[in-house]
Design a protein around this motif. Structure first.
Motif, PDB file in Angstrom:
ATOM      1  N   PHE A  31      -4.442   4.976   0.342  1.00  0.00           N
ATOM      2  CA  PHE A  31      -3.866   4.806   1.676  1.00  0.00           C
ATOM      3  C   PHE A  31      -4.364   5.899   2.614  1.00  0.00           C
ATOM      4  CE2 PHE A  31      -0.569   5.601   4.860  1.00  0.00           C
ATOM      5  CZ  PHE A  31      -0.408   4.338   5.387  1.00  0.00           C
ATOM      6  N   ASP A  32      -4.792   5.488   3.803  1.00  0.00           N
ATOM      7  CA  ASP A  32      -5.207   6.431   4.835  1.00  0.00           C
ATOM      8  C   ASP A  32      -4.575   5.981   6.145  1.00  0.00           C
ATOM      9  OD1 ASP A  32      -6.440   8.126   6.636  1.00  0.00           O
ATOM     10  OD2 ASP A  32      -8.459   7.364   6.292  1.00  0.00           O
ATOM     11  N   VAL A  33      -3.675   6.780   6.673  1.00  0.00           N
ATOM     12  CA  VAL A  33      -2.917   6.397   7.862  1.00  0.00           C
ATOM     13  C   VAL A  33      -3.811   6.151   9.075  1.00  0.00           C
ATOM     14  CG1 VAL A  33      -2.422   8.716   8.725  1.00  0.00           C
ATOM     15  CG2 VAL A  33      -0.789   6.890   9.140  1.00  0.00           C
ATOM     16  N   SER A  34      -4.936   6.824   9.149  1.00  0.00           N
ATOM     17  CA  SER A  34      -5.789   6.676  10.337  1.00  0.00           C
ATOM     18  C   SER A  34      -6.946   5.701  10.135  1.00  0.00           C
ATOM     19  CB  SER A  34      -6.323   8.049  10.769  1.00  0.00           C
ATOM     20  OG  SER A  34      -7.101   8.611   9.748  1.00  0.00           O
ATOM     21  N   SER A  35      -6.791   4.783   9.190  1.00  0.00           N
ATOM     22  CA  SER A  35      -7.862   3.827   8.893  1.00  0.00           C
ATOM     23  C   SER A  35      -7.870   2.615   9.825  1.00  0.00           C
ATOM     24  CB  SER A  35      -7.738   3.352   7.442  1.00  0.00           C
ATOM     25  OG  SER A  35      -6.530   2.618   7.276  1.00  0.00           O
ATOM     26  N   GLY A  36      -6.972   2.582  10.777  1.00  0.00           N
ATOM     27  CA  GLY A  36      -6.947   1.472  11.717  1.00  0.00           C
ATOM     28  C   GLY A  36      -5.815   0.496  11.488  1.00  0.00           C
ATOM     29  N   HIS A  37      -5.072   0.637  10.404  1.00  0.00           N
ATOM     30  CA  HIS A  37      -3.939  -0.248  10.156  1.00  0.00           C
ATOM     31  C   HIS A  37      -2.688   0.272  10.865  1.00  0.00           C
ATOM     32  CE1 HIS A  37      -6.035  -2.649   7.147  1.00  0.00           C
ATOM     33  NE2 HIS A  37      -6.569  -1.501   6.735  1.00  0.00           N
ATOM     34  N   VAL A  38      -2.406   1.559  10.696  1.00  0.00           N
ATOM     35  CA  VAL A  38      -1.225   2.197  11.267  1.00  0.00           C
ATOM     36  C   VAL A  38      -1.583   2.913  12.558  1.00  0.00           C
ATOM     37  CG1 VAL A  38       0.573   3.927  10.833  1.00  0.00           C
ATOM     38  CG2 VAL A  38      -0.213   2.457   8.979  1.00  0.00           C
ATOM     39  N   MET A  39      -2.762   3.488  12.574  1.00  0.00           N
ATOM     40  CA  MET A  39      -3.240   4.189  13.763  1.00  0.00           C
ATOM     41  C   MET A  39      -4.731   4.408  13.661  1.00  0.00           C
ATOM     42  SD  MET A  39      -1.917   8.130  13.086  1.00  0.00           S
ATOM     43  CE  MET A  39      -2.570   8.748  14.621  1.00  0.00           C
ATOM     44  N   SER A  79       3.379   2.136  12.736  1.00  0.00           N
ATOM     45  CA  SER A  79       3.610   3.580  12.600  1.00  0.00           C
ATOM     46  C   SER A  79       5.091   3.925  12.523  1.00  0.00           C
ATOM     47  CB  SER A  79       2.928   4.350  13.722  1.00  0.00           C
ATOM     48  OG  SER A  79       3.419   3.961  14.974  1.00  0.00           O
ATOM     49  N   LEU A  80       5.949   3.201  13.195  1.00  0.00           N
ATOM     50  CA  LEU A  80       7.381   3.506  13.171  1.00  0.00           C
ATOM     51  C   LEU A  80       7.978   3.361  11.766  1.00  0.00           C
ATOM     52  CD1 LEU A  80       9.895   4.364  14.703  1.00  0.00           C
ATOM     53  CD2 LEU A  80      10.252   1.958  15.318  1.00  0.00           C
ATOM     54  N   PRO A  81       7.775   2.239  11.072  1.00  0.00           N
ATOM     55  CA  PRO A  81       8.313   2.192   9.713  1.00  0.00           C
ATOM     56  C   PRO A  81       7.621   3.165   8.758  1.00  0.00           C
ATOM     57  CG  PRO A  81       7.187   0.134  10.230  1.00  0.00           C
ATOM     58  CD  PRO A  81       7.261   0.923  11.492  1.00  0.00           C
ATOM     59  N   VAL A  82       6.369   3.500   9.015  1.00  0.00           N
ATOM     60  CA  VAL A  82       5.682   4.460   8.152  1.00  0.00           C
ATOM     61  C   VAL A  82       6.346   5.834   8.253  1.00  0.00           C
ATOM     62  CG1 VAL A  82       3.502   5.681   7.737  1.00  0.00           C
ATOM     63  CG2 VAL A  82       3.500   3.203   8.072  1.00  0.00           C
ATOM     64  N   GLU A 102       0.825  -1.211   0.000  1.00  0.00           N
ATOM     65  CA  GLU A 102       0.000   0.000   0.000  1.00  0.00           C
ATOM     66  C   GLU A 102       0.863   1.267   0.000  1.00  0.00           C
ATOM     67  OE1 GLU A 102      -3.068  -0.057   3.009  1.00  0.00           O
ATOM     68  OE2 GLU A 102      -3.470  -2.174   2.619  1.00  0.00           O
ATOM     69  N   LEU A 103       1.952   1.237   0.746  1.00  0.00           N
ATOM     70  CA  LEU A 103       2.849   2.392   0.781  1.00  0.00           C
ATOM     71  C   LEU A 103       3.568   2.581  -0.556  1.00  0.00           C
ATOM     72  CD1 LEU A 103       4.267   1.884   4.360  1.00  0.00           C
ATOM     73  CD2 LEU A 103       2.842   3.799   3.598  1.00  0.00           C
ATOM     74  N   GLU A 110       0.901  14.166   5.466  1.00  0.00           N
ATOM     75  CA  GLU A 110      -0.252  14.088   6.356  1.00  0.00           C
ATOM     76  C   GLU A 110      -0.117  12.897   7.302  1.00  0.00           C
ATOM     77  OE1 GLU A 110      -4.586  15.092   5.311  1.00  0.00           O
ATOM     78  OE2 GLU A 110      -4.441  12.900   5.090  1.00  0.00           O
ATOM     79  N   ALA A 111       0.326  11.763   6.769  1.00  0.00           N
ATOM     80  CA  ALA A 111       0.545  10.580   7.607  1.00  0.00           C
ATOM     81  C   ALA A 111       1.581  10.876   8.685  1.00  0.00           C
ATOM     82  CB  ALA A 111       0.987   9.395   6.750  1.00  0.00           C
ATOM     83  N   LEU A 112       2.671  11.523   8.296  1.00  0.00           N
ATOM     84  CA  LEU A 112       3.707  11.873   9.260  1.00  0.00           C
ATOM     85  C   LEU A 112       3.157  12.801  10.340  1.00  0.00           C
ATOM     86  CD1 LEU A 112       6.689  11.657  10.059  1.00  0.00           C
ATOM     87  CD2 LEU A 112       7.141  13.592   8.533  1.00  0.00           C
ATOM     88  N   LEU A 113       2.396  13.797   9.937  1.00  0.00           N
ATOM     89  CA  LEU A 113       1.814  14.732  10.903  1.00  0.00           C
ATOM     90  C   LEU A 113       0.865  14.009  11.862  1.00  0.00           C
ATOM     91  CD1 LEU A 113       1.413  17.586  11.990  1.00  0.00           C
ATOM     92  CD2 LEU A 113      -0.381  17.891  10.257  1.00  0.00           C
ATOM     93  N   PHE A 114       0.018  13.143  11.351  1.00  0.00           N
ATOM     94  CA  PHE A 114      -0.911  12.411  12.216  1.00  0.00           C
ATOM     95  C   PHE A 114      -0.149  11.548  13.222  1.00  0.00           C
ATOM     96  CE2 PHE A 114      -4.893  12.255   9.247  1.00  0.00           C
ATOM     97  CZ  PHE A 114      -5.010  13.633   9.361  1.00  0.00           C
ATOM     98  N   ILE A 115       0.886  10.868  12.756  1.00  0.00           N
ATOM     99  CA  ILE A 115       1.672  10.009  13.654  1.00  0.00           C
ATOM    100  C   ILE A 115       2.354  10.852  14.726  1.00  0.00           C
ATOM    101  CG2 ILE A 115       3.719   8.520  13.783  1.00  0.00           C
ATOM    102  CD1 ILE A 115       2.800   7.385  11.003  1.00  0.00           C
TER     103      ILE A 115
END
Length: 174
Positions: free
Chosen positions: A45-53, A62-65, A30-31, A87-92
């Motif tokens: 890809f959506d970082v906050s969809s429940g896979h990464v956070m 989240s660390l490798p992302v 996905e990445l 955006e993913a980085l900011l959310f994490i």
């Protein structure tokens, strides 16, 4: 795409516990697809969809992302992909908790992600000035407000007319 592919290959995704209950192996694909996306409509890809956070709760991938997101900013990715990675980085970086499993293991994933992102400070500064779109540049600056402890530098960047910042970011308090 070499930097993103290199960074994705560096991680053992099958050993990471994804938020969906499976291994994190599917996230690598996905990445990579996100990094190859040319247009906003190509992004799935959506970082906050429940896979990464989940909103404000980090999960193990989240660390490798964080590392892949920084590689994507350094690589030749489209404006749409850069925006999504930033955006993913900011959310994490904005998260305020982690899963209880990680807590019970004694990990501080929030700090691990911050430490992993810290070497990218100058890359994010470069994005603020030279990024392909104001939206991504503004996200990069917002990441900097969470990583760069030098408030004077951040204030100077925010006041610099060459910095590509959206008005709501330029006028926000640090």
């Amino acid at each position: 795409m070499g930097l993103v592919e290199f960074e994705i290959a560096r991680w053992d995704w099958k050993t990471l516990r994804c938020g969906c209950g499976r291994s994190g192996l599917h996230l690598a694909g996905e990445l990579l697809a996100l990094a190859r996306a040319e247009h906003e409509g190509d992004i799935g890809f959506d970082v906050s969809s429940g896979h990464v956070m989940l909103p404000s709760v980090l999960m193990e991938p989240s660390l490798p992302v964080v590392s892949v997101a920084l590689a994507a900013v350094a690589d030749q990715t489209s404006a749409a992909a850069r925006h999504q990675f930033l955006e993913a980085l900011l959310f994490i970086l904005s998260a305020d908790s982690q899963t209880w499993e990680l807590e019970n293991e004694g990990r501080d994933l929030l700090e691990e992600c911050r430490i992993a992102a810290s070497p990218g400070i100058w890359l994010l500064h470069r994005e603020v000035y030279l990024g392909p779109a104001v939206g991504a540049s503004s996200l990069a600056f917002e990441c900097l407000t969470l990583l760069d402890d030098n408030v004077d530098r951040l204030e100077r960047v925010r006041a610099d007319p060459r910095a590509q910042l959206a008005p709501h970011v330029r006028n926000a308090e640090l």
